[in-house]
Design a protein around this motif. Structure first.
Motif, PDB file in Angstrom:
ATOM      1  N   ASN A 149      51.198  39.728  40.597  1.00 54.12           N
ATOM      2  CA  ASN A 149      51.994  40.575  41.680  1.00 54.12           C
ATOM      3  C   ASN A 149      51.186  41.374  42.132  1.00 54.12           C
ATOM      4  OD1 ASN A 149      54.303  41.308  42.885  1.00 54.12           O
ATOM      5  ND2 ASN A 149      54.860  42.746  41.247  1.00 54.12           N
ATOM      6  N   ILE A 150      50.323  40.865  43.046  1.00 53.61           N
ATOM      7  CA  ILE A 150      49.362  41.610  43.851  1.00 53.61           C
ATOM      8  C   ILE A 150      49.653  41.147  45.408  1.00 53.61           C
ATOM      9  CG2 ILE A 150      47.850  42.434  42.014  1.00 53.61           C
ATOM     10  CD1 ILE A 150      46.078  40.138  42.698  1.00 53.61           C
ATOM     11  N   PRO A 151      48.903  42.020  46.249  1.00 57.01           N
ATOM     12  CA  PRO A 151      48.757  41.663  47.643  1.00 57.01           C
ATOM     13  C   PRO A 151      47.893  40.198  47.673  1.00 57.01           C
ATOM     14  CG  PRO A 151      48.367  43.781  47.593  1.00 57.01           C
ATOM     15  CD  PRO A 151      48.286  43.362  46.105  1.00 57.01           C
ATOM     16  N   ILE A 152      48.577  39.352  48.665  1.00 57.80           N
ATOM     17  CA  ILE A 152      47.745  37.878  49.028  1.00 57.80           C
ATOM     18  C   ILE A 152      47.666  37.931  50.239  1.00 57.80           C
ATOM     19  CG2 ILE A 152      47.956  35.634  48.510  1.00 57.80           C
ATOM     20  CD1 ILE A 152      48.219  36.979  46.069  1.00 57.80           C
ATOM     21  N   GLY A 153      46.281  37.509  50.685  1.00 57.43           N
ATOM     22  CA  GLY A 153      45.765  37.455  52.063  1.00 57.43           C
ATOM     23  C   GLY A 153      45.987  35.695  52.240  1.00 57.43           C
TER      24      GLY A 153
END
Length: 288
Positions: free
Chosen positions: A96-100
């Motif tokens: 559950n972390i930012p995804i580029g």
């Protein structure tokens, strides 16, 4: 702080973890089979780290439109098991972390702009010529995306006057990819590109097709630099031939930069994509 990167190709996934200065801490190559197998190994690799964000550059076509219900999906691909695969969703559910998220070639363009052959510029096009042909672009420092992403390999080209080959693309036959990607070279000449190094007629024809692509990108995007990578472009004799054909095709219609500096190989070599994915991860963290 640590950042993750996935360069997802049709043959292999390259996974890497770096610090905030792009120093690679660990890296692994995983064979692309079906999602259940490949992603299990991808997660096993990343589970060892506490990551701030992950950047993904994927083979396509993919959905990059954040307003779309299928944003983050690989869409219409012949690769077994990957059509309509929710790539971003799968990674987001695990971490559950930012995804580029972008295409593999857009990631490579970003890598070359920030850390490679187009450093200190604001725009570049990265074109890979290998098993397929794909292109990505950075314009004014930002990846070129809109409703979808660029599909630069599928523009139409004029047939070379000596070429009778029908074209390899299953969708368009004689588009740029259909006429100039590695499988088209092999089908036309009966040998793989690396076995045809000394055949001048092969590379004159190849350069003619690639130069048409570069003419289109030049006239539509006006990039400050075009970087040509991929397995076919390791035939370095192509570069002067492409510059020659592009100059002839342009016919002095618009002012051009020095072609020796305009059309170049990737400074990051085979690391353009993974570098771009790491930069994408860092950018995605800033947007939160």
């Amino acid at each position: 702080m640590m950042y993750g990167a996935i360069e997802a190709g049709g043959t292999k996934f390259v996974c890497a973890v770096s610090d905030e200065n792009l120093n690679i801490i660990e890296r692994e190559s995983i064979k692309t089979t079906i999602p259940e197998e490949t992603m299990t190994l991808v997660f096993k690799f990343f589970d060892k780290f506490k990551l701030e964000a992950i950047g993904i550059g994927s083979f396509g076509p993919i959905d990059v439109n954040k307003k779309s219900k299928t944003y983050g999906y690989i869409t219409n691909t012949p690769k077994q098991g990957w059509a309509n695969y929710d790539f971003v969703g799968a990674v987001k559910n695990r971490y559950n972390i930012p995804i580029g998220w972008t295409t593999d070639v857009n990631a490579a363009a970003l890598g070359e702009l920030k850390k490679g052959a187009a450093v200190n510029l604001e725009s570049c096009v990265y074109l890979t010529v290998g098993t397929g042909i794909g292109g990505g672009a950075v314009v004014k420092g930002k990846l070129l995306e809109g409703y979808g992403h660029p599909e630069m390999g599928h523009i139409l080209v004029r047939r070379h006057e000596k070429d009778t080959y029908e074209g390899k693309c299953p969708f368009h036959k004689d588009c740029l990819e259909g006429m100039a990607a590695g499988p088209a070279i092999e089908a036309r000449w009966g040998k793989k590109a690396y076995d045809l190094t000394d055949k001048n007629e092969v590379w004159e024809m190849e350069a003619y097709y690639i130069a048409q692509g570069l003419m289109t990108y030049t006239l539509t995007l006006s990039p400050e630099r075009i970087v040509l990578g991929g397995g076919v472009m390791k035939q370095l004799q192509l570069f002067p031939l492409i510059r020659k054909h592009l100059e002839k095709l342009m016919a002095n219609y618009v002012a051009m930069p020095n072609l020796e500096e305009y059309i170049v190989p990737p400074a990051l070599k085979d690391n353009a994509g993974i570098t771009g994915c790491l930069l994408l991860a860092m950018d995605s963290k800033k947007l939160v």
